[in-house]
Motif scaffolding. Sequence first.
Motif, mmCIF file in Angstrom:
data_model
loop_
_atom_site.group_PDB
_atom_site.id
_atom_site.type_symbol
_atom_site.label_atom_id
_atom_site.label_comp_id
_atom_site.label_asym_id
_atom_site.label_seq_id
_atom_site.Cartn_x
_atom_site.Cartn_y
_atom_site.Cartn_z
ATOM 1 N N LYS A 124 0.833 -1.210 0.000
ATOM 2 C CA LYS A 124 0.000 0.000 0.000
ATOM 3 C C LYS A 124 0.862 1.253 0.000
ATOM 4 O O LYS A 124 0.666 2.154 -0.809
ATOM 5 C CB LYS A 124 -0.917 0.022 1.241
ATOM 6 N N SER A 125 1.832 1.268 0.921
ATOM 7 C CA SER A 125 2.708 2.452 0.994
ATOM 8 C C SER A 125 3.497 2.605 -0.294
ATOM 9 O O SER A 125 3.693 3.715 -0.788
ATOM 10 C CB SER A 125 3.682 2.326 2.168
ATOM 11 N N THR A 126 3.927 1.488 -0.835
ATOM 12 C CA THR A 126 4.711 1.524 -2.065
ATOM 13 C C THR A 126 3.907 2.145 -3.201
ATOM 14 O O THR A 126 4.397 3.004 -3.938
ATOM 15 C CB THR A 126 5.152 0.110 -2.447
ATOM 16 N N MET A 178 -1.825 10.328 1.960
ATOM 17 C CA MET A 178 -1.669 10.176 3.408
ATOM 18 C C MET A 178 -1.406 8.714 3.721
ATOM 19 O O MET A 178 -2.211 7.846 3.422
ATOM 20 C CB MET A 178 -2.942 10.617 4.131
ATOM 21 N N ASP A 179 -0.242 8.468 4.356
ATOM 22 C CA ASP A 179 0.112 7.092 4.686
ATOM 23 C C ASP A 179 -0.158 6.835 6.168
ATOM 24 O O ASP A 179 0.614 7.263 7.026
ATOM 25 C CB ASP A 179 1.590 6.847 4.361
ATOM 26 N N GLU A 180 -1.246 6.188 6.469
ATOM 27 C CA GLU A 180 -1.653 5.913 7.854
ATOM 28 C C GLU A 180 -1.489 7.142 8.735
ATOM 29 O O GLU A 180 -0.785 7.112 9.745
ATOM 30 C CB GLU A 180 -0.837 4.741 8.427
ATOM 31 N N PRO A 181 -2.172 8.232 8.386
ATOM 32 C CA PRO A 181 -1.918 9.493 9.089
ATOM 33 C C PRO A 181 -2.377 9.482 10.545
ATOM 34 O O PRO A 181 -1.995 10.364 11.307
ATOM 35 C CB PRO A 181 -2.720 10.520 8.291
HETATM 36 MG MG LIG Z 1 2.833 1.073 4.881
#
Ligand SMILES: [Mg+2]
Lengths: 280, 318
Positions: free
Chosen positions: A66-68, A195-198
């Motif tokens: 997901k982050s990638t 937004m990455d797991e903000p």
């Molecule tokens: Mg991640």
Amino acid sequence: MNLGIHLDTTVNQTIIEEIKEPDIIHAIEAKDLNVFYGDFLAVREVDLVIQAQKITALIGPSGCGKSTVLRSFNRMNDLIPTARTTGEVLFHGKNIYKEGVDPVEVRKRIGMVFQKPNPFPKSIYENIAWGVHINGFKGSKSDMDNLIEQTLRSAALWDEVKDKLHDSGLSLSGGQQQRLCIARTIAIRPDIILMDEPCSALDPISTLKIEELMRDLSEEYTIIIVTHNMQQAARVSEFTAFFSLTENRAGVLMEYGLTIQLFTNPKNKITEDYITGRFG
Amino acid sequence: MYEAKNAQFPATSTDEADYMDLRSQPRIHESIIKGFLIFSGVISILTTVGIVVFLGQEALRFFTDPQVSLVEFFTGTVWQPQIYKFGILPLLSATVMSSLIAMGLAIPIGLSVAIYLSEYASQRIRSIIKPSLEILAGIPTVVLGFFALTFMTPLLRSILGNDVVQIYNVFSAGVVMGILILPLISSMTEDALHAVPNTLREGAYGLGATKLEVSTQVVLPAAISGIAAAIILGISRAIGEAMIVAIAAGAGPNFTINPFEAAETMTGHIVRISGGDISYDSLDYNSLFAIALMLFLFTLTLNILSQRIIRRFREVYE
Ligand SMILES: [Mg+2]
Ligand SMILES: Nc1ncnc2c1ncn2[C@@H]1O[C@H](COP(=O)(O)OP(=O)(O)OP(=O)(O)O)[C@@H](O)[C@H]1O
């Protein structure tokens, strides 16, 4: 980035929205996107169309990329020496991975908020002013003051910090720091906010505040959020993309659609298992 | 007692009174190790105190001599022990001048090298530059002193002219001292830059910052306390450095602000006089301790200053 042009496109998009179906406007689109870390294929053949001025959630088990995927939308993966990207990411119809595209210019238009609040070790005021300055702000001191007040109001932080604008950004609470990070991002008026797991480092009340803020911002911005929190995805997002892992640990997009559909009536067994908590 | 208890481990004694014996037990080896650690700590404190007391005592003998005036010591521009002239200014000016020259060279280059290594250099280039810097740091100061005298000075003289640059001059010594301090500043600064969390860099890149903007406007200020400490340590080192200045700066106090003239620094003077034939317990001899005490107070002040700076920035930035 140029304020005038940005406002124009917003107006145009609103007009188009009124005329046509809203889901016709593509904010950004991944086409056959593959991301490698060294030889390891982390994300495989992702095709994903993100709708403008909506909140899209990326969910899935840990390590599914997901982050990638999120970071490939503003070429943040360029900062990782081993990372390599193939395929296309189309932004306003332009492939941001095409030769000659400057990642700095991409990031001026596609901002990012991170998992851990990371305000600069500067004053609250400077935290916002810095990004504005490096993006070519030419106004006077009072223009800047106005912009900062306006931005902090949009980030629902003004009342809490208006008397201590020159205190360090690090003196704020975690939730306030994260809103400051959102503020410094919207101050440069990007088209898209990643937004990455903000909220993963925040308490429930701060989390709700940020979710409320996201809903407000989505009237103007396209927001893509990675979250591990199913309720959060259900609460804030209009679209949800579910990622999963193949046998050789590559992340793939399993299912994508309206959040309400994906949560109530998933087409895919793996999706269903994941959202009902039987997997991941 | 201890052994008796151990023998019946686990405590299976049916004797309730014995089982419930909760008094503290002697733990011999723990006490020994603790004692040794305390001893080591005390030794280092005693050594420091011993040096300071010794320095102070000898310096006091100098200052209480009827031929010495405290006012003259701090304001006099002539240092000539043979005629009882003890004005520290000529030595002080040479020390300050050579240190300024050294820092003027070492700070900008050291910071640039550190930023380059920490933010720009590829792994391969780093693996070439870092060992070179370490080799530079390992060169004996005697060698650097001769390098100043036999390379730097002739170079300067060929550029500026023999009538401008004297054979012994503060400038060459200062420049070479800067080379000596460069690795210290660059490696401490690089450590400080390295300690800045990556999340901060990503935050800045996420706003569309260029590499230069991230390095100089976010990472560098975030590491400011470590950099300030590096600089102050560098200054301390420059003030205390003796060999290079003793060889290349000149052998005789000279009150001047022209760096191309020969002059003697505080350390250089101590080296030269204590190396010559000097009668112990003479005023001459005691004067060296007065100079040494001044040097000590200098570096002490700098160290306290650096602590202060670090603490102040901590308050602002953390
Ligand atoms: Mg991640
Ligand atoms: N910098 C990196 N170098 C090498 N491999 C990486 C790197 N970052 C991520 N990976 C790998 O790529 C895969 C996807 O990682 P990614 O961080 O995108 O997952 P994620 O879905 O965001 O997980 P999480 O929910 O735990 O944040 C994982 O197998 C991970 O180990």
